[in-house]
Design a protein around this motif. Sequence first.
Motif: not given
Length: 289
Positions: A52-59
Amino acid sequence: MRLVLPLLLTVCASAAADDLSGLSDEFAARDGLRQWTLFHEAYGWPDKIKHLDIGKTTAGALNLQPQHSAWVRDLNAPFLFQTVRGDFDVRARVRVRGAAQDIAGGTWSLGGLMARVPNNSSAASWQPRRENWHFITTGVGHVAGRQMTETKATFNSYSSLKLRPFPTGWVELRLVRVGMSLAALARADDEKDWQLRDRWYRMENNPDMQVGLIAYTTSNDVAPAPEDPERINRSREEKAATDMQLEVDWIRFRRPAVAAMPDWYAQVSANALADADLPVEKILQLVGD
């Protein structure tokens, strides 16, 4: 245009005046997930989020990858939610894909929007047949390599679902609650018009629902076995290979274009959105753009 119908009243749903707009999230990395509740943390279940991440895997987007899990009957899976009281219109721009292809791997690899009735049941106090929720997701269903929307309603842990073909890529999903009626809608990224994918009517006295994002997938590494929800919910399949990512560009909350009066008798006698013979065109007119 003002619609005059039994029970349903037009309301202002502008972003400036809407009391639900503060729940919306554009998933800017600086904001993190501070406004969201993680289902497993809130109720003491194992964490079945693989990534789970924000902005790292998918800008500019949230990226959620589940472990082997499912939202069906008494089973649970990753769920990020906020509690909403009363009527709502929630929309999200999402994409479900694999790591190296436009479609998720395996089967039952779906993600999207869910509205769940809180039941105060935790891992410590869990009892069967207490799950009540509705969702609309996109991804792969029973047949590998075929993109679908799945709509599912669960009443006291009995689940009924529909799978219908839908394009891959970015799509908008939408759930609208007006009193005791709910509607699930979707549209591909290049389309203007909403498609009504499902709708439900439920006698629900609880004004609160947990509304947010779900993701789940299956792995061929997990051998088929009789479904034991307590065992499955309390276990994690960390080493089981999966290939599913839910990307969420944004999620936006507002009050619906129409609102239901709170009187229960009016709900069961005059809620136009509950009528089985209401044409799709009228439903779309009522819920608005």
